[in-house]
Design an enzyme around this catalytic site. Structure first.
Site, PDB file in Angstrom:
ATOM      1  N   HIS A 276      -7.038   4.268 -14.655  1.00 47.54           N
ATOM      2  CA  HIS A 276      -8.395   4.608 -13.769  1.00 47.54           C
ATOM      3  C   HIS A 276      -8.848   6.115 -13.987  1.00 47.54           C
ATOM      4  O   HIS A 276     -10.225   6.267 -14.465  1.00 47.54           O
ATOM      5  CB  HIS A 276      -8.548   3.985 -12.230  1.00 47.54           C
ATOM      6  CG  HIS A 276      -9.540   4.459 -11.534  1.00 47.54           C
ATOM      7  ND1 HIS A 276      -9.852   5.906 -11.054  1.00 47.54           N
ATOM      8  CD2 HIS A 276     -10.850   3.966 -11.435  1.00 47.54           C
ATOM      9  CE1 HIS A 276     -10.784   5.937 -10.380  1.00 47.54           C
ATOM     10  NE2 HIS A 276     -11.725   5.019 -10.774  1.00 47.54           N
TER      11      HIS A 276
ATOM     12  N   ASP B 125       0.886  -1.261  -0.192  1.00 46.34           N
ATOM     13  CA  ASP B 125       0.134   0.080  -0.231  1.00 46.34           C
ATOM     14  C   ASP B 125       0.947   1.371   0.080  1.00 46.34           C
ATOM     15  O   ASP B 125       1.944   1.336   0.810  1.00 46.34           O
ATOM     16  CB  ASP B 125      -0.913   0.060   1.454  1.00 46.34           C
ATOM     17  CG  ASP B 125      -1.525   1.197   1.461  1.00 46.34           C
ATOM     18  OD1 ASP B 125      -2.574   1.332   0.518  1.00 46.34           O
ATOM     19  OD2 ASP B 125      -1.510   2.059   2.216  1.00 46.34           O
TER      20      ASP B 125
ATOM     21  N   VAL C 245     -13.983   3.912  -4.859  1.00 49.84           N
ATOM     22  CA  VAL C 245     -15.374   3.866  -4.453  1.00 49.84           C
ATOM     23  C   VAL C 245     -15.575   4.607  -3.049  1.00 49.84           C
ATOM     24  O   VAL C 245     -16.290   5.564  -3.018  1.00 49.84           O
ATOM     25  CB  VAL C 245     -15.872   2.553  -4.518  1.00 49.84           C
ATOM     26  CG1 VAL C 245     -17.470   2.529  -4.006  1.00 49.84           C
ATOM     27  CG2 VAL C 245     -16.009   1.893  -6.024  1.00 49.84           C
ATOM     28  N   GLY C 246     -14.758   3.828  -2.324  1.00 44.81           N
ATOM     29  CA  GLY C 246     -14.891   4.257  -0.835  1.00 44.81           C
ATOM     30  C   GLY C 246     -14.429   5.554  -0.320  1.00 44.81           C
ATOM     31  O   GLY C 246     -14.718   6.063   0.658  1.00 44.81           O
TER      32      GLY C 246
ATOM     33  N   GLU D 220       1.053   0.052  -5.079  1.00 44.61           N
ATOM     34  CA  GLU D 220       0.326   1.019  -5.252  1.00 44.61           C
ATOM     35  C   GLU D 220       1.608   2.329  -4.928  1.00 44.61           C
ATOM     36  O   GLU D 220       1.893   2.460  -4.157  1.00 44.61           O
ATOM     37  CB  GLU D 220      -0.697   1.347  -4.154  1.00 44.61           C
ATOM     38  CG  GLU D 220      -1.319   2.669  -4.561  1.00 44.61           C
ATOM     39  CD  GLU D 220      -2.068   3.217  -3.146  1.00 44.61           C
ATOM     40  OE1 GLU D 220      -3.221   3.933  -3.348  1.00 44.61           O
ATOM     41  OE2 GLU D 220      -2.008   2.572  -2.060  1.00 44.61           O
TER      42      GLU D 220
END
EC number: 3.2.1.141
Length: 597
Positions: free
Chosen positions: A313, A258, A384-385, A291
């Site tokens: 994205h 992450d 989304v979150g 990421e």
């Protein structure tokens, strides 16, 4: 076949059935006692470098804490199990107790990867995830990716607030429950990836700063406070041992690291990859993903199989929704050209000066990398979150345009990632949720969440800000739980059939040709429309024509026709558009070597 465990220096390790070695790095402590069963204290031996070590007559199942300078009792930072939660004692675990049913599983090659990201807690813990594996296999998924599972405060959390990264979250199940999940997935032919957090600890439950201040550095800040000091050997080893534990003891097939752009030491990332690949058994497929907002393409040649492609994205999202606020501002202007660049070279930002909120160069050239170096997605937990109301794309975009973009996602040579519920077009939100016991911390998180959206124009209206769901409210968690019964609704069933069909095409037509694949470029056809080309490993050419705009666009007459693999809408309805690509449509062609002009 025996499954190797990783006996690093940190934590509690069984020596035999009745004896355990305990080891804690606590350079700022004068004394450390081992507390066993809350009524026995044994002084630990202080060794060079700030280590406290003790071999004690206890076995698996023993509950223990460390008593620091007679002042505070803390769980083991390398605890393998917190049977009663974050603030309870740690427990000694026998890593060899679980009997593997598929011990010879060696994984799958990277080019076969189709990732399904999920949150274990929303699915009912490790057993709940296990119950979905057959459906996901039938869908065409080849890998599930768990959001972080290291022990966190309370029972509800995204996982990025973890405090004890070696201990699987007790609310999800036991260490053996997690192994059973991984083992069962392997029986279905599924890889299992884990999202790990090596850039910070959550705001509650980590006591490392009390007895090891040098674990952190005050001169470097991250969004979560002082940076972790990965210049130190002990700190590096803590996280490298964590990675090796997940890969060896739990048999995960890979890790997603992450937000590595907040890790100050690049050499840590290269060392971690080297240690992983030199430690796992020969012939076993283990994959590492990043990421990384810095778009450091060079890391993808240093032991990392792929990077989540936020650039891809973001430009697809702004074309689908028209959104241009926040970080989408860097992608909205010239979006079509940026989409063509992403399909041709992977990253949009390859050293340019501008990026949202930054005044520095970002990225490295990436055109030399194979398309499989990039993990493409239309939705994930962040995208989304991190929306105020957690809306899914099915609620934000035109349905035909979304089908066209999904065609690109699932049939391009990039590695596709789906986010749970996406495949049946769920309208359920995915919201940000926590379970902090401290009212002060819960309030701080709630207020910070609402401040986060202040720069977005709609949220200048404070009444709308007040409607943003409270992360600590259990109802926020409940609202995010997948609605599996919706699959029985014909409209949702059509979405699932669409995904299943495309993934079947990918498996049969694209995956066998992916080794050796290279991008050939992408042409801009019109506003929101591109035609991208890749030379596959068997010398055939894959062409994807994508039009996310509202008008038909002309096609170049020099394109070789090839074999039509798929069209996102019925071709017969668009016979009047001969020589054009209709609006909100994608077409995919495979051109054999002897058909190429």
């Amino acid at each position: 076949m025996s499954i190797p465990s990783y006996n690093g220096r940190f934590g509690a390790h069984l020596l035999d059935e009745r004896n355990t070695r305990f080891s804690l790095w606590a350079p700022d402590a004068e004394r450390v006692d081992l507390e066993i069963l809350c009524d026995t204290q044994l002084p630990m031996h202080k060794e060079k470098g700030g280590w406290f070590v003790l071999e004690a007559p206890c076995g698996a199942g023993t509950q223990y804490r460390y008593r620091i300078d007679g002042e505070i009792s803390v769980p083991d930072p390398a605890s393998r199990s917190q049977i009663a939660g974050l603030h309870a004692p740690s427990m000694v675990v026998d890593p060899n107790a679980y009997q593997w049913r598929h011990p010879t599983w060696s994984g799958r090659p990277w080019h076969e990867t189709v990732i399904y990201e999920l949150h274990a807690g929303l699915l009912g813990g490790f057993h709940g995830v296990e119950a979905q594996l057959a459906e996901l296999t039938e869908l065409g998924v080849t890998a599930i990716e768990l959001m972080p599972i290291g022990e966190f405060p309370g029972t509800r959390n995204w996982g990025y607030d973890g405090a004890l990264p070696f201990a699987p979250e007790s609310a999800y199940g036991s260490p053996d429950d997690l192994k059973h999940l991984v083992d069962t997935a392997h029986g279905h032919g599924l890889m299992v990836f884990l999202d790990v957090v090596y850039n910070h600890f959550g705001p509650e439950g980590s006591h490392i700063g009390r007895y090891a201040k040098s674990f952190f550095r005050e001169d470097k800040q991250t969004p979560w406070g002082d940076a972790i000091d990965l210049r130190r050997r002990e700190v590096r080893d803590f996280f490298i041992e964590n990675a090796l534990m997940w890969l060896q003891e739990y048999r995960f097939d890979g890790l997603r690291l992450d937000a590595v752009h907040t890790i100050t030491e690049r050499t840590f990332l290269t060392e971690l990859a080297q240690r992983v690949h030199s430690t796992v058994e020969p012939g076993r497929h283990v994959h590492l993903m990043l990421e990384n907002q810095k778009n450091q393409a060079s890391l993808l040649g240093e032991g990392y199989a792929g990077q989540w492609n936020d650039d891809g994205h973001h430009v697809l999202h702004t074309l689908l929704t028209g959104e241009r606020q926040g970080y989408y501002v860097d992608y909205h202007q010239g979006a079509t050209e940026k989409l063509a660049l992403s399909l041709s070279e992977g990253f949009v930002f390859q050293g340019q000066l501008a990026r949202h909120g930054q005044k520095k160069h970002c990225g490295e050239p990436s055109a030399h990398l194979p398309p499989t170096s990039f993990v493409l997605f239309l939705q994930n937990h962040d995208q989304v979150g991190n929306r105020a109301f957690g809306e899914r794309l099915v609620s934000l975009a035109d349905a035909d345009a979304l089908r066209a973009a999904t065609t690109l996602l699932l049939l391009s040579p990039m590695v596709p990632l789906l986010f749970m519920g996406e495949e049946w077009g769920t309208h359920r939100p995915f919201l940000y949720f926590t379970c902090h016991q401290s009212p002060e911390l819960a309030q701080a998180v709630r207020e910070a969440r609402r401040r986060e959206f202040c720069e977005f124009e709609p949220f200048k209206d404070m009444s709308l800000c007040e409607r943003i769901p409270d992360p600590n409210d259990e109802a926020t968690f409940t609202a995010s739980q997948p609605d599996f019964q919706c699959c029985l609704d014909p409209r949702h069933g059509e979405w699932r059939a669409f995904y299943r069909h495309l993934l079947g095409l990918r498996r049969r037509e694209i995956v066998p040709r992916l080794p050796g694949c290279r991008a050939l470029g992408a042409d801009v056809l019109g506003e929101g429309a591109v035609a991208a080309h890749w030379r596959l490993g068997d010398s055939s050419i894959l062409r994807i024509e994508l039009n996310l705009g509202g008008q038909a666009v002309p096609l170049a007459d020099h394109y070789a026709h090839g074999r039509l693999l798929f069209a996102s809408q019925d071709m017969e309805e668009f016979h009047e558009h001969h020589g054009k690509l209709p609006a909100r449509m994608a077409r995919v062609y495979l051109v054999a070597p002897d058909e190429q002009r």
